[in-house]
Motif scaffolding. Structure first.
Motif, PDB file in Angstrom:
ATOM      1  N   ASN A 543       0.970  -1.121  -0.159  1.00 31.77           N
ATOM      2  CA  ASN A 543      -0.052   0.080  -0.115  1.00 31.77           C
ATOM      3  C   ASN A 543       0.960   1.214   0.058  1.00 31.77           C
ATOM      4  OD1 ASN A 543       0.957   0.253   2.609  1.00 31.77           O
ATOM      5  ND2 ASN A 543      -1.180  -0.067   3.543  1.00 31.77           N
ATOM      6  N   GLU A 544       0.161   2.352   0.091  1.00 29.19           N
ATOM      7  CA  GLU A 544       0.926   3.698   0.073  1.00 29.19           C
ATOM      8  C   GLU A 544       2.061   3.689   1.158  1.00 29.19           C
ATOM      9  OE1 GLU A 544      -2.734   6.153   1.895  1.00 29.19           O
ATOM     10  OE2 GLU A 544      -2.234   6.673  -0.141  1.00 29.19           O
ATOM     11  N   ASP A 545       1.862   3.062   2.263  1.00 27.85           N
ATOM     12  CA  ASP A 545       2.933   3.001   3.362  1.00 27.85           C
ATOM     13  C   ASP A 545       3.828   1.848   3.098  1.00 27.85           C
ATOM     14  OD1 ASP A 545       1.388   5.044   4.291  1.00 27.85           O
ATOM     15  OD2 ASP A 545       0.007   3.904   5.390  1.00 27.85           O
ATOM     16  N   GLY A 546       3.823   1.468   2.034  1.00 28.04           N
ATOM     17  CA  GLY A 546       4.803   0.186   1.843  1.00 28.04           C
ATOM     18  C   GLY A 546       4.658  -0.931   2.634  1.00 28.04           C
ATOM     19  N   GLU A 547       3.245  -1.181   3.210  1.00 28.12           N
ATOM     20  CA  GLU A 547       2.972  -2.250   3.978  1.00 28.12           C
ATOM     21  C   GLU A 547       2.176  -3.348   3.008  1.00 28.12           C
ATOM     22  OE1 GLU A 547       1.543  -0.156   8.013  1.00 28.12           O
ATOM     23  OE2 GLU A 547       0.549   0.150   6.370  1.00 28.12           O
ATOM     24  N   GLU A 548       2.465  -4.697   3.393  1.00 28.51           N
ATOM     25  CA  GLU A 548       1.746  -5.897   2.721  1.00 28.51           C
ATOM     26  C   GLU A 548       0.364  -5.970   3.019  1.00 28.51           C
ATOM     27  OE1 GLU A 548       4.216  -9.152   3.344  1.00 28.51           O
ATOM     28  OE2 GLU A 548       6.199  -8.440   2.474  1.00 28.51           O
ATOM     29  N   TRP A 549      -0.390  -6.866   2.227  1.00 25.88           N
ATOM     30  CA  TRP A 549      -1.808  -7.188   2.207  1.00 25.88           C
ATOM     31  C   TRP A 549      -2.101  -8.631   2.342  1.00 25.88           C
ATOM     32  CZ3 TRP A 549      -5.580  -4.766   4.290  1.00 25.88           C
ATOM     33  CH2 TRP A 549      -7.028  -5.290   3.881  1.00 25.88           C
ATOM     34  N   LEU A 550      -2.497  -9.154   3.399  1.00 27.24           N
ATOM     35  CA  LEU A 550      -2.860 -10.628   3.568  1.00 27.24           C
ATOM     36  C   LEU A 550      -4.592 -10.584   3.444  1.00 27.24           C
ATOM     37  CD1 LEU A 550      -0.641 -11.974   6.531  1.00 27.24           C
ATOM     38  CD2 LEU A 550      -0.096 -11.947   3.948  1.00 27.24           C
ATOM     39  N   GLN A 551      -4.782 -11.499   2.628  1.00 26.38           N
ATOM     40  CA  GLN A 551      -6.333 -11.583   2.302  1.00 26.38           C
ATOM     41  C   GLN A 551      -6.890 -12.735   2.972  1.00 26.38           C
ATOM     42  OE1 GLN A 551      -8.545  -9.304   0.515  1.00 26.38           O
ATOM     43  NE2 GLN A 551      -9.867 -10.626   1.732  1.00 26.38           N
ATOM     44  N   VAL A 552      -7.958 -12.497   3.776  1.00 28.49           N
ATOM     45  CA  VAL A 552      -8.641 -13.683   4.680  1.00 28.49           C
ATOM     46  C   VAL A 552     -10.093 -13.784   4.028  1.00 28.49           C
ATOM     47  CG1 VAL A 552      -7.639 -12.780   6.722  1.00 28.49           C
ATOM     48  CG2 VAL A 552     -10.126 -11.954   5.981  1.00 28.49           C
ATOM     49  N   ASN A 553     -10.234 -15.045   4.402  1.00 30.66           N
ATOM     50  CA  ASN A 553     -11.553 -15.514   3.700  1.00 30.66           C
ATOM     51  C   ASN A 553     -12.513 -15.613   4.986  1.00 30.66           C
ATOM     52  OD1 ASN A 553     -11.028 -16.079   1.301  1.00 30.66           O
ATOM     53  ND2 ASN A 553     -10.074 -18.038   2.046  1.00 30.66           N
ATOM     54  N   ASP A 554     -13.689 -15.461   4.655  1.00 33.55           N
ATOM     55  CA  ASP A 554     -14.965 -15.435   5.827  1.00 33.55           C
ATOM     56  C   ASP A 554     -14.590 -16.579   6.632  1.00 33.55           C
ATOM     57  OD1 ASP A 554     -17.124 -13.817   6.843  1.00 33.55           O
ATOM     58  OD2 ASP A 554     -18.006 -15.589   6.642  1.00 33.55           O
ATOM     59  N   GLY A 555     -14.777 -16.314   7.972  1.00 31.25           N
ATOM     60  CA  GLY A 555     -14.598 -17.764   8.729  1.00 31.25           C
ATOM     61  C   GLY A 555     -13.321 -18.259   8.888  1.00 31.25           C
ATOM     62  N   ASP A 556     -12.105 -17.537   8.276  1.00 37.01           N
ATOM     63  CA  ASP A 556     -10.557 -17.957   8.045  1.00 37.01           C
ATOM     64  C   ASP A 556     -10.659 -19.188   7.524  1.00 37.01           C
ATOM     65  OD1 ASP A 556      -9.514 -15.791   9.258  1.00 37.01           O
ATOM     66  OD2 ASP A 556      -9.828 -16.518  11.410  1.00 37.01           O
ATOM     67  N   LYS A 557     -11.578 -19.442   6.694  1.00 36.43           N
ATOM     68  CA  LYS A 557     -11.449 -20.900   5.915  1.00 36.43           C
ATOM     69  C   LYS A 557     -10.553 -20.904   4.683  1.00 36.43           C
ATOM     70  CE  LYS A 557     -15.809 -20.858   5.319  1.00 36.43           C
ATOM     71  NZ  LYS A 557     -17.152 -21.158   4.961  1.00 36.43           N
ATOM     72  N   GLY A 853     -17.142 -23.916  15.735  1.00 31.79           N
ATOM     73  CA  GLY A 853     -18.650 -24.371  15.760  1.00 31.79           C
ATOM     74  C   GLY A 853     -19.276 -23.813  14.549  1.00 31.79           C
ATOM     75  N   THR A 854     -20.455 -24.223  14.633  1.00 32.59           N
ATOM     76  CA  THR A 854     -21.302 -23.941  13.536  1.00 32.59           C
ATOM     77  C   THR A 854     -21.955 -22.452  13.720  1.00 32.59           C
ATOM     78  OG1 THR A 854     -21.851 -25.897  12.937  1.00 32.59           O
ATOM     79  CG2 THR A 854     -23.375 -24.449  11.851  1.00 32.59           C
ATOM     80  N   ASP A 855     -21.727 -21.395  12.879  1.00 33.34           N
ATOM     81  CA  ASP A 855     -22.871 -20.281  12.798  1.00 33.34           C
ATOM     82  C   ASP A 855     -24.044 -20.269  12.498  1.00 33.34           C
ATOM     83  OD1 ASP A 855     -23.412 -17.580  12.456  1.00 33.34           O
ATOM     84  OD2 ASP A 855     -21.469 -16.912  11.709  1.00 33.34           O
ATOM     85  N   THR A 856     -24.772 -19.868  13.484  1.00 33.67           N
ATOM     86  CA  THR A 856     -26.349 -20.215  13.192  1.00 33.67           C
ATOM     87  C   THR A 856     -26.776 -19.185  12.385  1.00 33.67           C
ATOM     88  OG1 THR A 856     -26.671 -18.736  15.124  1.00 33.67           O
ATOM     89  CG2 THR A 856     -26.574 -21.063  15.659  1.00 33.67           C
ATOM     90  N   GLY A 857     -25.925 -18.273  11.827  1.00 34.09           N
ATOM     91  CA  GLY A 857     -26.279 -17.124  11.048  1.00 34.09           C
ATOM     92  C   GLY A 857     -26.511 -17.580   9.599  1.00 34.09           C
ATOM     93  N   GLY A 858     -26.173 -18.677   9.310  1.00 31.51           N
ATOM     94  CA  GLY A 858     -26.310 -19.333   8.039  1.00 31.51           C
ATOM     95  C   GLY A 858     -24.837 -19.308   7.283  1.00 31.51           C
ATOM     96  N   THR A 859     -24.618 -19.808   6.099  1.00 31.66           N
ATOM     97  CA  THR A 859     -23.493 -19.879   5.348  1.00 31.66           C
ATOM     98  C   THR A 859     -22.706 -18.711   4.944  1.00 31.66           C
ATOM     99  OG1 THR A 859     -24.833 -20.141   3.386  1.00 31.66           O
ATOM    100  CG2 THR A 859     -24.370 -22.093   4.505  1.00 31.66           C
ATOM    101  N   ASP A 860     -21.504 -18.966   4.420  1.00 26.49           N
ATOM    102  CA  ASP A 860     -20.795 -17.970   3.914  1.00 26.49           C
ATOM    103  C   ASP A 860     -21.344 -17.004   2.833  1.00 26.49           C
ATOM    104  OD1 ASP A 860     -17.226 -17.520   2.674  1.00 26.49           O
ATOM    105  OD2 ASP A 860     -18.836 -16.100   3.135  1.00 26.49           O
ATOM    106  N   THR A 861     -21.621 -15.686   3.049  1.00 25.80           N
ATOM    107  CA  THR A 861     -22.365 -15.141   1.975  1.00 25.80           C
ATOM    108  C   THR A 861     -21.319 -14.120   1.179  1.00 25.80           C
ATOM    109  OG1 THR A 861     -22.761 -13.193   3.606  1.00 25.80           O
ATOM    110  CG2 THR A 861     -24.158 -15.013   3.671  1.00 25.80           C
ATOM    111  N   GLY A 862     -20.284 -14.456   1.072  1.00 28.19           N
ATOM    112  CA  GLY A 862     -19.477 -13.618   0.201  1.00 28.19           C
ATOM    113  C   GLY A 862     -18.167 -13.026   0.823  1.00 28.19           C
ATOM    114  N   GLY A 863     -17.716 -13.399   2.270  1.00 31.50           N
ATOM    115  CA  GLY A 863     -16.578 -13.241   2.674  1.00 31.50           C
ATOM    116  C   GLY A 863     -16.737 -11.826   3.394  1.00 31.50           C
ATOM    117  N   THR A 864     -15.484 -11.642   4.146  1.00 33.47           N
ATOM    118  CA  THR A 864     -15.378 -10.364   4.613  1.00 33.47           C
ATOM    119  C   THR A 864     -14.733  -9.438   4.033  1.00 33.47           C
ATOM    120  OG1 THR A 864     -14.917 -11.401   6.733  1.00 33.47           O
ATOM    121  CG2 THR A 864     -14.385  -9.393   6.714  1.00 33.47           C
ATOM    122  N   ASP A 865     -15.150  -8.418   3.572  1.00 35.29           N
ATOM    123  CA  ASP A 865     -14.627  -7.271   2.874  1.00 35.29           C
ATOM    124  C   ASP A 865     -13.367  -6.765   3.866  1.00 35.29           C
ATOM    125  OD1 ASP A 865     -13.686  -4.930   1.707  1.00 35.29           O
ATOM    126  OD2 ASP A 865     -15.643  -3.938   1.616  1.00 35.29           O
TER     127      ASP A 865
END
Length: 905
Positions: A543-557, A853-865
């Motif tokens: 990024n503009e500060d010279g830092e790297e970027w690690l992309q996570v998936n929703d639920g860390d899967k 555990g299982t998230d009662t909110g439902g399945t993964d809906t698009g990952g974390t932004d």
């Protein structure tokens, strides 16, 4: 007669007597004689070359007459040619001496002073006479007559009436002595300093306005108050023609001469438009300050005077439905600046003391706008959309002011049954799950929005704007600032299929031939969690500060190497983030715009997280863009008005324009992948399935769980549903999106939960009885296998540590923020020692194993932004991406314009 007896020819000189006789002869005779004179030493005989010699004057005269007749044309030409020379006859003098009879050459074409004077006097007399006639015919307007108008009537698509609004509402005439003197002084200082002395028209004022405008300074109006009053009066003729301007000028002159200045001032203030449907100072006082005009102070009067310059751009509430630039922030700044200027001008003009002016240090913020009771429920939102569409998309000059004057029949695209079905679906789900009394910390300020578009035409058939247009002022179907999350991924896939990915080995790309064609089933990307994102050339992105970027998936899967179809089904983030980098963020942006999103609503920064929906298009635009896929690549602009009538005559007719945004191969394959999102048992969108119908769609959830979406379509209908939490009370200057962890009793809100449930209920009702139409079969794509983002082809040595099986369950808490040490400490190798292009940055595959555990909110809906700037979160890696333009991280981030136009509207 013998040759030696012939009479010799007579001498041609002839002496003085001969010359005198020649001068006395007619010109024809002289010409004949001249022709009969030998010019050489020898004359040919008549008939045989010898010239005939006449023996008498009578005979010579007859010969000259015969010669004149034979040579008439020649003689006329000679005369005409002779007029141009100095020796020619100047001709007879005429009444209008032009060209001039006694001049030659260029002087013949220079008019005399007598001619110029005569024409000038004649023209002046004609104009004066005509002006006298026109002056006697025009009538000075009466304020009482001006302040009446008809309703505007809005109709549903089937022709039944939706609402009648405008017209006589919000008008009241005040006598001059009841109008505050501060209000009069404010408009005089701002618009027309010479009002009390001019004759209705001020040429100096017009010139001064032009000069000030050229210098970029605050301006008084070029027109006088009298002229503005006349403009207000000419309701039936608002054209910008010369005849209209002349008529306005004569009425202004007559009003300036024959009317008392007090009556003109009262007429102007009683008929001017102040915005929010308010005509006249009394209506404006009640609309903006909930008081009578007589109770206004000088500060409030100065603000109302500022509105006369254009309420669209000076009302602090904003007018983004009319112009996306007219945001509340921009309008407040403009209004404050002009308010200060008007007060200062009043001091300069001696109409306000410096001591009194010093008391007004704080801008007199008006009350929030209110809607009429008859515009409650969804009707107010639909009327606002239709009104904005007419103002921004007609080519017949229907402005906001003209529309407010009434008399229009506006036929919309909204279908009442579908509007009711969408409203009922939202209310049913909300009533069953959202309980602010039981869960005040999580269930308050919950908002839903939605829009439904016909793919075959672009017609907006239904919207859901909020609970009630008279209480909730933001239209949730229009732009709200809610990020769309993973519902943006289909545009990344479409861009990849169209443009291909840049060489995955990192070689510089010199032409499109060096891009690799993408097939969703043959293209594999690394789906691991906390994937280190790289540029297409293999270098690590910073990024503009010279830092790297690690992309996570929703639920860390982690998903290991996964093809794009499976990545879409499970809504894995890392494959699409890296895919967007390999295709090019600019290409992805351009693809989304061609699908139907407005460029103004998309984040301008080329950051990795752009591909997973950190932008905030409206529900209307998202439905319209997905409708492009539903129409097999044909894009049609969403619209809400079919035609407009006035006095029974159609003055505007919508014309649908169709563009082939994508090839049928691309569109059919995107649709086929999105069908699996709904139809696959592990798909995040399977809650939206409609028995017996083919459905394509995508879920979306954003960083911090602050918005959730489901956007989907059938061949006949495309619909977008969004959900978020935000206190959007207009008085709240620090509006922001709130987290939805625990909302509705669920651990986390996903697009697969409430949004997809609403979508399914609405679409099932809206399509009830409609023909079941299948999607086109996906066309074959000519593509080789592509392995990107560190994904391994089958040949290299397999990973030492196998990837875990993808799980549909989700974590109980949001994705953790990794510390800097996590990205730099030695990691267990997941690739062979000679797999130089394999990504070894995982830090041990799942960094914590499977979900607890299982998230009662439902399945993964698009990952974390993970790439956004939502409240400074660092969910996606060591640091956030550079702050994208447009402010998409908090409640104030919208403001990029409405879905119309010129901008979203």
């Amino acid at each position: 007669m013998s040759e030696h007896r012939r009479k010799p020819p007579q001498p041609q000189g002839g002496g003085r007597a001969a010359a005198r006789r020649a001068a006395q002869q007619p010109s024809g005779r002289r010409a004949a004689q001249a022709r009969g004179t030998s010019t050489g030493a020898h004359s040919e005989p008549h008939g045989g070359g010898e010239e005939r010699v006449y023996g008498s004057r009578a005979e010579a005269r007859r010969a000259a007459q015969r010669g004149g007749r034979r040579r008439g044309a020649e003689g006329a030409a000679a005369v005409a040619a002779g007029r141009g020379g100095r020796g020619a006859n100047p001709g007879k003098k005429r009444l209008i001496d032009y060209p001039r009879h006694n001049k030659y050459g260029w002087r013949r074409w220079v008019p005399s002073w007598k001619l110029v004077s005569g024409l000038t006097l004649g023209f002046a007399a004609t104009v004066l006479g005509a002006s006298t006639v026109v002056y006697s015919m025009v009538e000075v307007p009466e304020a009482v007559k001006i302040a009446t108008a008809q309703n505007n009537v809005y109709y549903y698509a089937d022709g039944t009436q939706m609402a009648a609004t405008g017209g006589e509402v919000n008008r009241q005439i005040l006598d001059y002595d009841k109008i505050p003197m501060d209000m009069q002084n404010a408009v005089i200082s701002a618009e027309n300093k010479t009002f009390w002395d001019d004759k209705g028209v001020d040429p100096m004022g017009i010139g001064r306005a032009v000069v000030n405008m050229a210098m970029g300074e605050q301006t008084q109006g070029g027109s006088t108050i009298t002229q503005q009053y006349v403009k207000n009066a000419m309701l039936d003729d608002q054209s910008q023609t010369v005849s209209r301007k002349l008529k306005e000028l004569f009425i202004s002159l007559k009003a300036g001469v024959e009317e008392d200045k007090e009556d003109v001032m009262a007429g102007y203030l009683n008929t001017s438009y102040y915005g929010r449907g308010a005509y006249g100072i009394q209506a404006a006082a009640r609309t903006y300050y909930e008081k009578d005009a007589s109770e206004l102070d000088a500060s409030q009067c100065a603000f109302l005077a500022a509105l006369l310059k254009g309420a669209t751009y000076y009302d602090p509430a904003g007018s983004v439905d009319i112009d996306p630039r007219a945001t509340p922030a921009a309008n407040t700044e403009a209004a404050t600046k002009r308010w200060k200027w008007i007060l200062d001008e009043m001091v300069k003009d001696g109409k306000l003391s410096a001591e009194k002016r010093a008391e007004f240090t704080e801008f007199p913020m008006p009350v929030p706008p209110k809607k009429e009771a008859r515009l409650g429920g969804q009707i107010g939102y639909m009327v606002d959309l239709a009104k904005a569409y007419v103002i921004n998309n007609n080519d017949v000059g229907i402005t906001a002011k003209k529309l407010s004057q009434g008399g229009y029949e506006i036929h919309t695209t909204f279908e009442k049954k579908k509007v009711d079905a969408l409203k009922n679906a939202v209310e049913k789900v909300e009533k069953a799950n959202i309980d602010p009394k039981e869960r005040p910390d999580t269930d308050t300020h919950v908002q839903f929005g939605g829009a439904s578009v016909n793919p075959k035409s672009g017609a907006i058939v239904a919207i859901y704007g909020g609970h009630d247009a008279t209480k909730h002022f933001t239209n949730n179907a229009d732009q709200t600032g809610a990020q769309v999350g993973s519902t943006f991924k289909p545009f990344v896939l479409a861009a990849a299929m169209e443009h291909g990915v840049r060489d995955p080995q990192g070689e510089p790309v010199q032409s499109s031939d060096q891009r690799r064609t993408v097939d969703p089933d043959k293209t594999y990307y690394n789906g691991q969690n906390k994937l280190k994102i790289k540029n297409y050339d293999g270098s690590v992105w910073h990024n503009e500060d010279g830092e790297e970027w690690l992309q996570v998936n929703d639920g860390d899967k982690s998903y290991g190497d996964i093809n794009l179809r499976e990545a879409m089904i499970h809504s894995a983030n890392s494959p699409f983030v890296q895919l967007g980098m390999d295709v090019g963020i600019e290409e992805v942006r351009e693809t989304a715009v061609r699908a139907g999103l407005r460029k103004e609503s998309l984040v301008g920064a080329n950051v990795p997280s752009f591909s997973i929906g950190i932008s905030d298009p409206s529900a209307i635009r998202m439905a319209g863009a997905y409708a492009t896929f539903a129409a097999n690549g044909k894009q049609r602009e969403p619209f809400s008005v079919t035609h407009v009538k006035k006095r029974g005559e159609t003055i505007y007719q919508h014309e649908t324009t169709t563009k082939q945004a994508f090839s049928t191969a691309i569109a059919s394959n995107v649709t086929d992948v999105l069908r699996d999102v709904v139809e696959d048992p592990e798909g995040t969108g399977n809650n939206a399935a409609i028995p017996g119908r083919q459905v394509a769609g995508k879920t979306g959830t954003t960083d911090g769980n602050k918005s959730a979406w489901f956007v989907g379509y059938t061949p006949q209908l495309a619909t977008a549903i969004d959900m978020y939490r935000m206190d959007d009370n207009a008085a709240n200057k620090n509006r922001k999106f709130l987290e939805m962890f625990g909302t509705g009793g669920q651990k986390k809100i996903h697009g697969s939960s409430f949004p997809s449930e609403i979508w399914q209920k609405y679409m099932s009702t809206a399509l009830k009885g409609a023909e079941v139409i299948p999607f086109p079969e996906p066309e074959k794509l000519e593509a080789d296998s592509v392995y990107g983002g560190g994904a391994k082809s089958p040949e290299p040595t397999p990973s030492d540590t196998p990837e875990p099986t993808p799980s549909q369950s989700e974590s109980e808490s949001p994705s953790p923020t990794p510390s800097p040490s996590e990205s730099t400490k030695p990691a267990e190798p997941s690739c062979g020692p000679f797999d130089w292009d394999c990504n070894n940055e995982d830090g041990g595959q799942n960094n914590g194993g499977q979900d607890g555990g299982t998230d009662t909110g439902g399945t993964d809906t698009g990952g974390t932004d993970t790439g956004g700037t939502d409240d400074g979160g660092t969910t996606g890696g060591i640091t956030t991406s550079p702050s994208p333009t447009g402010g998409n991280g908090n409640g104030n981030g919208g403001g990029n314009g409405g879905w119309f136009g010129g901008t979203e509207g």
